[in-house]
Design an enzyme around this catalytic site. Sequence first.
Site, mmCIF file in Angstrom:
data_model
loop_
_atom_site.group_PDB
_atom_site.id
_atom_site.type_symbol
_atom_site.label_atom_id
_atom_site.label_comp_id
_atom_site.label_asym_id
_atom_site.label_seq_id
_atom_site.Cartn_x
_atom_site.Cartn_y
_atom_site.Cartn_z
ATOM 1 N N GLY A 36 0.795 -1.235 0.000
ATOM 2 C CA GLY A 36 0.000 0.000 0.000
ATOM 3 C C GLY A 36 0.819 1.272 0.000
ATOM 4 O O GLY A 36 0.261 2.374 0.092
ATOM 5 N N THR A 37 2.150 1.153 -0.147
ATOM 6 C CA THR A 37 2.964 2.386 -0.109
ATOM 7 C C THR A 37 2.657 3.290 -1.313
ATOM 8 O O THR A 37 2.628 4.511 -1.171
ATOM 9 C CB THR A 37 4.476 2.084 -0.081
ATOM 10 O OG1 THR A 37 4.741 1.044 -1.007
ATOM 11 C CG2 THR A 37 4.949 1.661 1.275
ATOM 12 N N GLY A 38 2.446 2.673 -2.489
ATOM 13 C CA GLY A 38 2.185 3.487 -3.694
ATOM 14 C C GLY A 38 0.884 4.262 -3.566
ATOM 15 O O GLY A 38 0.831 5.470 -3.841
#
Length: 546
Positions: free
Chosen positions: A259-261
């Site tokens: 979920g970093t992007g």
Amino acid sequence: MNYSSINPIHAAPEGFQFGRVWNCSSQIPSLNYRTRTFMAVQEDMTSKPRIPHVLTVAGSDSGAGAGIQADLKACAALGVYCSTVITAVTAQNTIGVQGVNLVPEDFVAEQLRSVLSDMQVHVVKTGMLPSIGVVEVLCHSLKEFPVRALVVDPVMVSTSGDILADPSILAGFREELLPMADIVTPNLKEASTLLGGVRLQTVADMRSAAKLIHTLGPRNVLVKGGDLPDSLDAVDIFFDGENFHELRGSRVKTRNTHGTGCTLASCIAAELAKGSPMLLAVQVAKRFVETALDYSKDMAIGSGPQGPFDHLFKLKSNVYNSYRRRGFNPSDLFLYAVTDSGMNKKWGHSITTAVKAAIEGGATIIQLREKDAGTRDFLEAAKACVEICRSHGVPLLINDRIDVALACDADGVHVGQSDMPVHVARMILGPEKVIGVSCKTPEQAEKAWAEGADYIGCGGVFPTTTKANNLTVGLDGLKTVCLASKIPVVAIGGIGVANARSVMEIGASNLKGVAVVSALFDRECVFTETRKLHAVLTDVAALVVK
Ligand SMILES: Cc1ncc(COP(=O)(O)OP(=O)(O)O)c(N)n1
Ligand SMILES: Cc1ncsc1CCOP(=O)(O)O
Ligand SMILES: [Mg+2]
């Protein structure tokens, strides 16, 4: 096609109800995002309270690490309202994607209409757009309901390698969506896909890719280098069509990167919605992600290889010490006391009694600048000072010595132009520690900001005997640096009770205080001298407020 012309989504149609200024600014084709943002924010301040609002158009992640759920949490963490248009529902966990159910295109259109026709959205952020039909529906809606900015995260494949979009969307991206975007944020794989499969293996490749993607129409491109092989730090390339910025951050060692992007793109959108200029929005977003990863690095959710991280780490008040929780506060620079072992020795003060006296006299931040101390003695003294400072809620920084700062868990460091480079210090210390850097010129100030410093120490403002061979910049030099600096500044060098007022009155709002050595510590009573200086500064501040 002329991609440099104003982004078509900003051209408000006749009768559009979003807001007077937006209509007005969008009719001036040469205004850039920064100018338009400034105008919009100014206008908003004169009318109703403005609630920054991001609409995310993305897929649902049942594991809540990425997608709509990550976007909601990221916006909430940054204090921005987030509405949602769901394009697909995925069955997903830390192992991978088990199933995808697409929301019919006309129902995506209906959700878009519901939100955009009613809710004063400032920024739209896109994630999973599973079909060319959804891309077309979105572009159509954005033309009908213009917003201030469009952030495109070109999600195509999940981190687990599962396909999240039909390859036909590439044409939609290239022909319709990217020309409307204010920023596109591909990772290496996505950048390669957008460019027809080119190999991207180095920072130089990332720069070329950013330039090529820019020709597809977005105003800004951020190529994320998180997957770059053999890289110790996280390097991203930002290109605004004219200039490149290499944004370096610390690479956090953790499995919890799912979920970093989505989070990065949502944070950029959130900051843009608040009125930030683009590069600053990107930097804040990058810092937020690093911090969240750092706080969540040992979290254990799920049994798969890619865990989620905690966006709402700021709510966990019991875990971190009070200064970290509060973050760097520029007003801490108000009365910055910098110690000197020689002076303490001369007056028979121990470092701890001197620091305590300075704090009791009103110092708002302490720097241990112990040039003559051996490492072991310095560390022992630093540990004792950390305790004193923490018990008074005053941050403590260490001069030059990153190793000592880490070992005593100080709040940060102050480095000069020939000390550890700021981006390396940031990589070592992580996103939360305070980093100050000495600057004498606007160029150094720009670099300090770009590399992730929190504040600038500018001087010597006046001649000093405390630091040998130090060039004096004067009040004019100080003002030049302040005006160029995007981060707070503290003045240093030859400053004391007699001239502090002249320094603070140069007329620079980001000049937050004075840093002082001899006027506090080359004195018999540190407490009394600090108090006197505090009184002068308080007096000036009161006049400025009036
Ligand atoms: C607040 C503050 N500003 C500037 C300096 C000077 O740092 P540097 O240029 O590294 O010189 P030394 O202090 O190491 O001699 C500072 N220490 N603090
Ligand atoms: C460390 C430093 N950096 C620039 S001037 C200076 C010395 C400041 O000491 P003083 O306050 O005694 O002039
Ligand atoms: Mg130094």
